[in-house]
Design an enzyme around this catalytic site. Structure first.
Site, PDB file in Angstrom:
ATOM      1  N   ASP A 166       0.859  -1.170   0.000  1.00 10.84           N
ATOM      2  CA  ASP A 166       0.000   0.000   0.000  1.00 10.84           C
ATOM      3  C   ASP A 166       0.909   1.237   0.000  1.00 10.84           C
ATOM      4  O   ASP A 166       2.129   1.139   0.180  1.00 10.84           O
ATOM      5  CB  ASP A 166      -0.945  -0.031   1.219  1.00 10.84           C
ATOM      6  CG  ASP A 166      -2.170   0.831   0.988  1.00 10.84           C
ATOM      7  OD1 ASP A 166      -3.197   0.600   1.629  1.00 10.84           O
ATOM      8  OD2 ASP A 166      -2.110   1.741   0.122  1.00 10.84           O
TER       9      ASP A 166
HETATM   10  C1  GLC Z   1      -4.343   4.236  -0.182  1.00  8.69           C
HETATM   11  C2  GLC Z   1      -5.233   3.081   0.207  1.00  8.69           C
HETATM   12  C3  GLC Z   1      -5.291   1.972  -0.809  1.00  8.69           C
HETATM   13  C4  GLC Z   1      -5.193   2.564  -2.213  1.00  8.69           C
HETATM   14  C5  GLC Z   1      -3.814   3.173  -2.354  1.00  8.69           C
HETATM   15  C6  GLC Z   1      -3.622   3.827  -3.732  1.00  8.69           C
HETATM   16  O1  GLC Z   1      -3.561   4.636   0.896  1.00  8.69           O
HETATM   17  O2  GLC Z   1      -4.983   2.479   1.467  1.00  8.69           O
HETATM   18  O3  GLC Z   1      -6.518   1.253  -0.608  1.00  8.69           O
HETATM   19  O4  GLC Z   1      -5.378   1.544  -3.179  1.00  8.69           O
HETATM   20  O5  GLC Z   1      -3.525   4.125  -1.340  1.00  8.69           O
HETATM   21  O6  GLC Z   1      -4.469   4.920  -3.858  1.00  8.69           O
END
Ligand code: GLC
Length: 726
Positions: A272
């Site tokens: 993430d």
């Molecule tokens: C965010 C979220 C994740 C998302 C990623 C990209 O922090 O936790 O669910 O896919 O960043 O946007």
């Protein structure tokens, strides 16, 4: 030669040509604005300097987060192929969670529909719109099981039940990927997230510690991820949280031993946002080099939006901290995904500006969004107020009376301006002379003048419809609330309206189960709309005027008070269950000041008609490992309008090797019934469905007594028993 073998040969040949530097840079994902050809012009100096990376790194990198449409994605890819020495195309990834530009209800609402067919259709449309806009992979479905409405991202899940979450996980993956994501360029690869148990942070506070036994993890939290992977999801995203003391992004036991070795997942794992580098503040990495080492060893192939890999892996290889083979393994998986999506033949895949113009936000797509929104709303109370009569004079009051903030969080390219507002929807149903609108207050502020205008408007009406709720930023990522009531100014508005002694219907727009004290007890009718999406106003008007009969059922319990949290239906009995509900009985598991039960239970939802269950039977009072039991019931529409009912089947294992939930959802069927119509609904139960994780983590069933419940929710219904015998 088999396609798979062809892929492997081509990937191997490409891998052999790549320098170590080029291989390491493939493991980085940055936001679109870093790339040549991005629409946001100009040198991105700040973030790039912060990341400590060079233009060359970007020219070697493997994937992009984002992209505003076909034009930009084509431009980025074209520029990238000019500068990437071996012409390796970029993977384009985005958060297409519940729609691309046609926004469907938030997933917690879709979960309320108990309609996996429509859920799949919504994902198919989202994939179509995203693919013509140039997206290759979506960071969805998010399948984190939740039991704590203080957490902002409950809106992004389908709720508290492992079985129901698994059904929706499979449906979303089918919709996003179709039968064969390789050949169908109007589908996108699914990336299931957040592995694992991100939905169980202590205190309901985002990014917080997750603490649970491996048995609980496997019993409740892992099944939906497994369901998504069994349905063919191509990628996995790591969770921010720790799992048994180790952040998921550096957790070899979770990411390698379980996900890859035990489950056999050989696809791409992405961190993430920033989660690799966050191992430093977590306190399991002293510096970026150690974070990079732990991430790669855990099998995390792509580092999203931090640069520990590109800045440290080369040195780690040179110093023997990690093997180059470990890097090759990750690069191979990334190249295999690019090959599987056909990017080497067609780096632009489905990107098509003309089709984007034609298909995105089309009338057809919006109609499906409206249908799903009507099926996702849950009627929580109705004392003869709904449906409204078109001749009634309606006062529509509240911060959501005319508000485009009905898409909810994670609404990618959705536009609040284009969303159908509640007043706009109602105006399509009745003579505008019969509608008067007043805001009454803002979301969490208000003035006496606003209230006075609302009272004035309401005083001329036959019925008051209050459109209330949370602004979407009050849920979603990092949108956690310790107080889960409506903002006080809205509770005060309800009281002012109540003084007028007119019928009051409340429509709620919110991203979580709320503490509805001061709402449910004050109103004559309450409709939970969640965030209905682009067609909010149309759907709400269809429901308010009875053109559609509400059929949603809660996929997550509404607590009596936040003091109960976590509250969920499939809880254990304890050694001192509060059976007698007697104030005189002190020494049982209960509160002195509130009941144990939630205000509204899992599976609850009303209709404009009534349903009667009868003649519930079980085909045998014994079950063996090679037999099956049929449970049947009859359901009659005893009202005067057609409607849909979700017939639910729960099972309780009366005695286990470990304590077992007081009931578990094992099946359901949503049936449509015309007035007076009677249908038989049957469920098949087998020994496999009775298996659970024992203390030694073996997944088996035990002979013994079971109770079956069949009914309209997790509380009411007929009970039957049977025995599992060896
Ligand atoms: C965010 C979220 C994740 C998302 C990623 C990209 O922090 O936790 O669910 O896919 O960043 O946007």
């Amino acid at each position: 030669m088999e396609a798979k073998q062809m892929t492997d040969v081509r990937v191997t040949k490409l891998l052999e040509k790549m320098t170590l530097d080029e291989k390491i840079d493939q493991l980085m994902q940055l936001a679109a604005f870093f790339y040549d050809g991005a629409s946001s012009d100009g040198e991105i100096t700040g973030p790039m300097e912060d990341l400590g990376i060079s233009k060359q790194t970007i020219h070697n990198s493997g994937s992009v987060l984002g992209g505003s449409g076909a034009k930009e994605v084509i431009s980025i890819q074209k520029e990238h192929l000019k500068t990437n020495r071996l012409g390796i195309p970029l993977l384009i990834m985005a958060d297409i969670i519940h729609g691309f530009k046609t926004i469907f209800p938030v997933p917690l609402a879709i979960g309320s529909s108990w309609d996996v067919r429509l859920a799949e259709k919504s994902a198919e449309i989202a994939a179509l719109e995203a693919s013509v806009a140039g997206v290759h992979v979506t960071f969805a479905p998010m399948v984190d099981l939740v039991r704590d409405p203080r957490w902002g991202r409950v809106m992004e899940t389908t709720g508290e039940d492992p079985f129901l979450n698994g059904e929706f996980a499979k449906a979303f993956v089918r919709g996003f990927q179709g039968e064969n994501v390789t050949n169908d360029t109007n589908r996108v690869a699914a990336c299931v997230k957040h592995f694992a148990a991100y939905g169980a942070p202590e205190g309901g506070r985002d990014y917080n510690t997750v603490n649970m036994s491996e048995r609980d993890l496997r019993e409740n939290y892992l099944p939906a991820y497994k369901a998504a992977l069994d349905a063919g999801a191509q990628m996995v995203m790591t969770a921010f949280n720790t799992v048994d003391g180790i952040p998921a992004s550096g957790n070899e036991k979770l990411m390698r031993e379980l996900l890859r070795d035990e489950w056999g997942f050989d696809g791409v794992v992405i961190s993430d946002w920033g989660a690799i580098k966050e191992m430093i503040p977590h306190g399991i990495a002293a510096d970026e080099s150690e974070a990079a080492k732990k991430g790669l060893k855990a099998g995390v192939d792509i580092e999203m939006m931090t640069s520990t890999y590109v800045k440290n892996l080369q040195t780690l290889v040179e110093q023997g901290g990690i093997s180059e083979e470990l890097i090759n393994e990750s690069v191979r998986r990334i190249l295999q995904l690019k090959e599987k999506l056909g990017l080497f033949e067609n780096p632009y895949r489905g990107a098509n500006e003309q089709l984007e113009e034609e298909l995105v936000f089309s009338e057809e797509h919006r109609q499906i969004a409206c249908e799903l929104a009507t099926k996702s709303s849950v009627l929580l109370k109705n004392k003869h107020v709904l449906p409204l009569d078109r001749e009634q004079k309606v006062a529509l009051i509240g911060p959501f009376a005319h508000n485009g903030d009905v898409l909810g969080p994670w609404s990618w390219a959705g536009s609040r301006e284009n969303a159908v507002k509640v007043d706009e929807g109602i105006k399509t149903k009745i003579d505008p002379v019969n509608l008067i609108v007043a805001q009454g207050c803002d979301i969490d502020t208000g003035t006496e003048e606003q209230v006075a205008k609302a009272v004035q408007a309401a005083s001329t009406a036959d019925v008051i419809v209050l459109a209330l709720g949370e602004r979407s930023e009050m849920s979603g990522e990092a949108g956690c609330r310790a107080d889960i009531r409506l903002p006080q100014v809205q509770l005060d508005l309800i009281k002012e309206m109540k003084k007028l002694t007119k019928p009051i219907a409340i429509v709620l727009f919110n991203g979580r189960p709320l503490d509805l004290h001061g709402v449910l007890d004050q109103a004559d009718a309450v409709l939970e709309a969640w965030y209905p999406g682009s067609e909010a106003g149309t759907a709400i008007a269809d429901l308010l005027y009875g053109d559609v009969n509400p059929s949603g059922k809660l996929p997550m319990s509404f607590p009596y008070s936040v003091g109960q949290v976590p509250v969920y239906y499939n809880h254990y009995n304890t050694g001192r269950p509060d059976i007698n509900k007697s104030p005189a009985e002190r020494y049982v598991s209960k509160y002195l000041d509130i009941p144990n039960e939630p205000l509204l239970p899992f599976g609850f939802g009303l209709s404009y008609t009534t349903f009667q269950y009868s003649d519930t039977k079980i085909s045998s009072d014994t079950l063996t490992s090679d037999s099956e039991i049929t449970i049947s019931t009859h359901i009659t529409n005893t009202g005067n309008v057609a409607g849909e009912e979700v017939v639910q089947l729960y099972v309780r294992d009366m005695v286990g090797e470990v304590v077992r939930p007081i009931k578990e959802l094992k099946g359901y069927e949503k049936v449509h019934l015309n007035p007076g119509e009677k249908k038989e609904v049957t469920f098949i139960l087998t020994e496999e469905q009775l298996r659970y994780f024992h203390a030694d983590l073996s997944f088996t069933s035990d002979p013994g007594k079971f109770t079956v419940f069949v009914g309209p929710n997790s509380v009411d219904g007929a009970e039957l028993t049977f025995e599992l015998i060896n």
